[in-house]
Design a protein around this motif. Structure first.
Motif, PDB file in Angstrom:
ATOM      1  N   SER A  90      -8.789  11.872   4.893  1.00 43.58           N
ATOM      2  CA  SER A  90      -7.407  11.966   4.838  1.00 43.58           C
ATOM      3  C   SER A  90      -7.100  12.265   3.307  1.00 43.58           C
ATOM      4  CB  SER A  90      -6.963  10.519   4.730  1.00 43.58           C
ATOM      5  OG  SER A  90      -5.311  10.469   4.577  1.00 43.58           O
ATOM      6  N   LYS A  91      -6.158  13.536   3.030  1.00 45.64           N
ATOM      7  CA  LYS A  91      -5.738  13.674   1.786  1.00 45.64           C
ATOM      8  C   LYS A  91      -4.491  12.914   1.252  1.00 45.64           C
ATOM      9  CE  LYS A  91      -7.163  18.612   2.207  1.00 45.64           C
ATOM     10  NZ  LYS A  91      -8.352  18.346   2.663  1.00 45.64           N
ATOM     11  N   ALA A  92      -3.728  12.251   2.218  1.00 47.08           N
ATOM     12  CA  ALA A  92      -2.667  11.249   2.043  1.00 47.08           C
ATOM     13  C   ALA A  92      -2.739  10.139   1.285  1.00 47.08           C
ATOM     14  CB  ALA A  92      -1.710  11.558   3.420  1.00 47.08           C
ATOM     15  N   TYR A  93      -4.010   9.460   1.735  1.00 43.97           N
ATOM     16  CA  TYR A  93      -4.160   8.137   1.488  1.00 43.97           C
ATOM     17  C   TYR A  93      -5.641   8.135   0.897  1.00 43.97           C
ATOM     18  CZ  TYR A  93      -0.531   7.034   5.021  1.00 43.97           C
ATOM     19  OH  TYR A  93       0.281   6.909   5.838  1.00 43.97           O
ATOM     20  N   THR A  94      -5.725   6.850  -0.014  1.00 42.67           N
ATOM     21  CA  THR A  94      -7.039   6.538  -0.604  1.00 42.67           C
ATOM     22  C   THR A  94      -7.131   5.235  -0.053  1.00 42.67           C
ATOM     23  OG1 THR A  94      -8.374   6.508  -2.737  1.00 42.67           O
ATOM     24  CG2 THR A  94      -6.177   5.846  -2.792  1.00 42.67           C
ATOM     25  N   ALA A  95      -8.722   5.035  -0.094  1.00 43.57           N
ATOM     26  CA  ALA A  95      -9.353   3.573   0.230  1.00 43.57           C
ATOM     27  C   ALA A  95      -9.870   2.960  -1.076  1.00 43.57           C
ATOM     28  CB  ALA A  95     -10.290   3.694   1.405  1.00 43.57           C
ATOM     29  N   LEU A  96      -9.400   1.758  -1.234  1.00 44.73           N
ATOM     30  CA  LEU A  96      -9.750   1.233  -2.404  1.00 44.73           C
ATOM     31  C   LEU A  96     -10.508  -0.296  -2.147  1.00 44.73           C
ATOM     32  CD1 LEU A  96      -6.561   1.956  -4.729  1.00 44.73           C
ATOM     33  CD2 LEU A  96      -8.785   3.112  -4.619  1.00 44.73           C
ATOM     34  N   PRO A  97     -11.597  -0.317  -2.645  1.00 46.94           N
ATOM     35  CA  PRO A  97     -12.488  -1.636  -2.340  1.00 46.94           C
ATOM     36  C   PRO A  97     -11.708  -3.012  -3.365  1.00 46.94           C
ATOM     37  CG  PRO A  97     -13.634  -0.381  -3.878  1.00 46.94           C
ATOM     38  CD  PRO A  97     -12.503   0.398  -3.785  1.00 46.94           C
ATOM     39  N   GLU A  98     -11.405  -3.989  -2.961  1.00 53.26           N
ATOM     40  CA  GLU A  98     -11.004  -5.064  -3.548  1.00 53.26           C
ATOM     41  C   GLU A  98      -9.781  -5.027  -4.672  1.00 53.26           C
ATOM     42  OE1 GLU A  98     -12.816  -7.900  -2.405  1.00 53.26           O
ATOM     43  OE2 GLU A  98     -14.338  -6.773  -1.354  1.00 53.26           O
ATOM     44  N   LEU A  99      -8.842  -4.271  -4.029  1.00 54.04           N
ATOM     45  CA  LEU A  99      -7.849  -4.023  -4.871  1.00 54.04           C
ATOM     46  C   LEU A  99      -6.740  -5.398  -4.891  1.00 54.04           C
ATOM     47  CD1 LEU A  99      -6.022  -2.068  -6.832  1.00 54.04           C
ATOM     48  CD2 LEU A  99      -4.993  -1.577  -4.722  1.00 54.04           C
ATOM     49  N   ARG A 100      -6.517  -5.842  -5.907  1.00 50.65           N
ATOM     50  CA  ARG A 100      -5.440  -6.993  -5.892  1.00 50.65           C
ATOM     51  C   ARG A 100      -4.079  -6.390  -5.636  1.00 50.65           C
ATOM     52  NH1 ARG A 100      -5.629 -11.875  -6.848  1.00 50.65           N
ATOM     53  NH2 ARG A 100      -7.533 -11.726  -7.921  1.00 50.65           N
ATOM     54  N   CYS A 101      -3.322  -6.860  -4.578  1.00 52.76           N
ATOM     55  CA  CYS A 101      -2.128  -6.629  -4.187  1.00 52.76           C
ATOM     56  C   CYS A 101      -1.338  -7.640  -4.174  1.00 52.76           C
ATOM     57  CB  CYS A 101      -2.024  -6.115  -2.925  1.00 52.76           C
ATOM     58  SG  CYS A 101      -3.158  -4.670  -2.442  1.00 52.76           S
ATOM     59  N   THR A 102      -0.176  -7.834  -5.305  1.00 47.70           N
ATOM     60  CA  THR A 102       0.959  -8.771  -5.609  1.00 47.70           C
ATOM     61  C   THR A 102       2.032  -8.545  -5.178  1.00 47.70           C
ATOM     62  OG1 THR A 102      -0.790  -9.571  -7.389  1.00 47.70           O
ATOM     63  CG2 THR A 102       1.589 -10.589  -7.455  1.00 47.70           C
ATOM     64  N   PHE A 103       2.464  -9.304  -4.160  1.00 46.73           N
ATOM     65  CA  PHE A 103       4.114  -8.837  -3.806  1.00 46.73           C
ATOM     66  C   PHE A 103       4.500 -10.153  -2.773  1.00 46.73           C
ATOM     67  CE2 PHE A 103       0.794  -7.710  -0.628  1.00 46.73           C
ATOM     68  CZ  PHE A 103       1.317  -8.133   0.751  1.00 46.73           C
ATOM     69  N   ALA A 104       5.805 -10.337  -2.908  1.00 51.98           N
ATOM     70  CA  ALA A 104       6.556 -11.185  -2.053  1.00 51.98           C
ATOM     71  C   ALA A 104       5.785 -12.783  -2.015  1.00 51.98           C
ATOM     72  CB  ALA A 104       6.354 -11.030  -0.465  1.00 51.98           C
ATOM     73  N   GLY A 105       5.526 -13.165  -3.471  1.00 49.90           N
ATOM     74  CA  GLY A 105       4.977 -14.325  -3.796  1.00 49.90           C
ATOM     75  C   GLY A 105       3.541 -14.713  -3.475  1.00 49.90           C
ATOM     76  N   ARG A 106       2.865 -13.615  -3.167  1.00 53.62           N
ATOM     77  CA  ARG A 106       1.603 -13.693  -2.885  1.00 53.62           C
ATOM     78  C   ARG A 106       0.453 -12.856  -3.353  1.00 53.62           C
ATOM     79  NH1 ARG A 106      -0.742 -15.161   3.263  1.00 53.62           N
ATOM     80  NH2 ARG A 106       1.147 -16.721   3.214  1.00 53.62           N
ATOM     81  N   ASN A 127      -1.739  -2.823 -12.081  1.00 52.51           N
ATOM     82  CA  ASN A 127      -1.341  -3.782 -11.318  1.00 52.51           C
ATOM     83  C   ASN A 127      -0.708  -3.219  -9.995  1.00 52.51           C
ATOM     84  OD1 ASN A 127      -2.183  -5.971 -12.771  1.00 52.51           O
ATOM     85  ND2 ASN A 127      -0.350  -5.606 -14.186  1.00 52.51           N
ATOM     86  N   PHE A 128      -1.007  -3.212  -8.903  1.00 48.71           N
ATOM     87  CA  PHE A 128      -0.421  -2.946  -7.566  1.00 48.71           C
ATOM     88  C   PHE A 128       0.455  -4.011  -6.995  1.00 48.71           C
ATOM     89  CE2 PHE A 128       0.019  -1.431  -3.188  1.00 48.71           C
ATOM     90  CZ  PHE A 128       0.298  -0.188  -3.668  1.00 48.71           C
ATOM     91  N   ILE A 129       1.730  -3.782  -7.117  1.00 48.27           N
ATOM     92  CA  ILE A 129       2.677  -4.884  -6.503  1.00 48.27           C
ATOM     93  C   ILE A 129       3.496  -4.501  -5.425  1.00 48.27           C
ATOM     94  CG2 ILE A 129       2.961  -5.806  -9.073  1.00 48.27           C
ATOM     95  CD1 ILE A 129       5.531  -3.927  -9.468  1.00 48.27           C
ATOM     96  N   ALA A 130       2.703  -4.213  -4.305  1.00 51.32           N
ATOM     97  CA  ALA A 130       3.366  -4.085  -3.128  1.00 51.32           C
ATOM     98  C   ALA A 130       2.123  -4.279  -2.061  1.00 51.32           C
ATOM     99  CB  ALA A 130       3.731  -2.704  -3.071  1.00 51.32           C
ATOM    100  N   ALA A 131       2.730  -4.066  -0.765  1.00 51.18           N
ATOM    101  CA  ALA A 131       1.708  -4.188   0.295  1.00 51.18           C
ATOM    102  C   ALA A 131       1.049  -3.074   0.534  1.00 51.18           C
ATOM    103  CB  ALA A 131       2.423  -4.779   1.321  1.00 51.18           C
ATOM    104  N   PRO A 132      -0.263  -3.072   0.760  1.00 54.19           N
ATOM    105  CA  PRO A 132      -1.174  -1.578   1.021  1.00 54.19           C
ATOM    106  C   PRO A 132      -0.341  -1.295   2.375  1.00 54.19           C
ATOM    107  CG  PRO A 132      -2.415  -3.633   1.737  1.00 54.19           C
ATOM    108  CD  PRO A 132      -1.401  -4.069   1.057  1.00 54.19           C
ATOM    109  N   ASP A 133      -0.550   0.092   2.613  1.00 56.44           N
ATOM    110  CA  ASP A 133      -0.344   0.572   3.891  1.00 56.44           C
ATOM    111  C   ASP A 133      -1.090   0.336   5.139  1.00 56.44           C
ATOM    112  OD1 ASP A 133       1.904   2.924   3.066  1.00 56.44           O
ATOM    113  OD2 ASP A 133       0.413   3.323   1.690  1.00 56.44           O
TER     114      ASP A 133
END
Length: 187
Positions: free
Chosen positions: A58-74, A99-105
């Protein structure tokens, strides 16, 4: 076994804790800090191969290991977070924001022997409820992949069942192919 702190805290208090980035990662669910179990060898083999396969297809996406995703109180740490490149915020020098502050795709979890399946499913459902478009939970003991997608019933895939991937990820995989990655030829 997973560790947890039963004291109820806010997500902001959780994110200030000095140990949450230690390995294995800590997650924040329903006011409680919970440490994920330490990955085992099969988990690591599957994680490494999935990261490589998604990134190379995929050129449109990247896969990241163990990325903290903080969103919607979690605050969750998927084993693999697949994120569209255009959703990754960059700073003034062109580097990704820490800081990634959304849900992953696409959130991919690999069940560890000491991990509770319902806790993992709860995190995947939370991601889907808040914008994630696909969730996988791999069970290496059962050789199955439980697939979650918005507005669809979960689907258990085994054997030659084709696994659903995001549009824009040009990858055709079956459950059988994924778990065949665990076979090591020592010739």
């Amino acid at each position: 076994m997973t560790a947890s702190l039963t004291q109820i805290i806010t997500v902001e208090e959780f994110l200030k804790l000095p140990y949450i980035e230690e390995s294995p990662a800590w997650e924040y669910v329903d006011g409680v800090a919970i440490q994920k179990p330490m990955p085992k060898t099969r988990h690591s083999f599957l994680q490494k191969r999935l990261l490589t396969e998604v990134d190379s297809n995929s050129k449109a996406y990247t896969a990241l290991p163990e990325l903290r995703c903080t969103f919607a109180g979690r605050s969750v740490v998927p084993d693999i977070a697949v994120i569209a490149w255009n959703r990754i915020q960059v700073n003034e020098v062109g580097e990704p924001e820490d800081n990634f502050i959304a849900a992953p795709d696409w959130s991919i979890e690999i069940l560890s022997p000491d991990q509770k399946a319902n806790r993992v499913i709860d995190n995947l459902l939370h991601c889907l409820k808040h914008g994630c478009r696909l969730g996988w939970m791999l069970d290496p003991d059962d050789y199955s992949v439980l697939i979650f997608a918005p507005h669809q019933e979960p689907n258990v895939c085994r054997g030659i069942c084709q696994l659903q991937v995001l549009e824009g990820v040009h990858l055709e995989l079956t459950a059988e192919q994924v778990f065949a990655w665990l076979k090591i030829d020592k010739r």
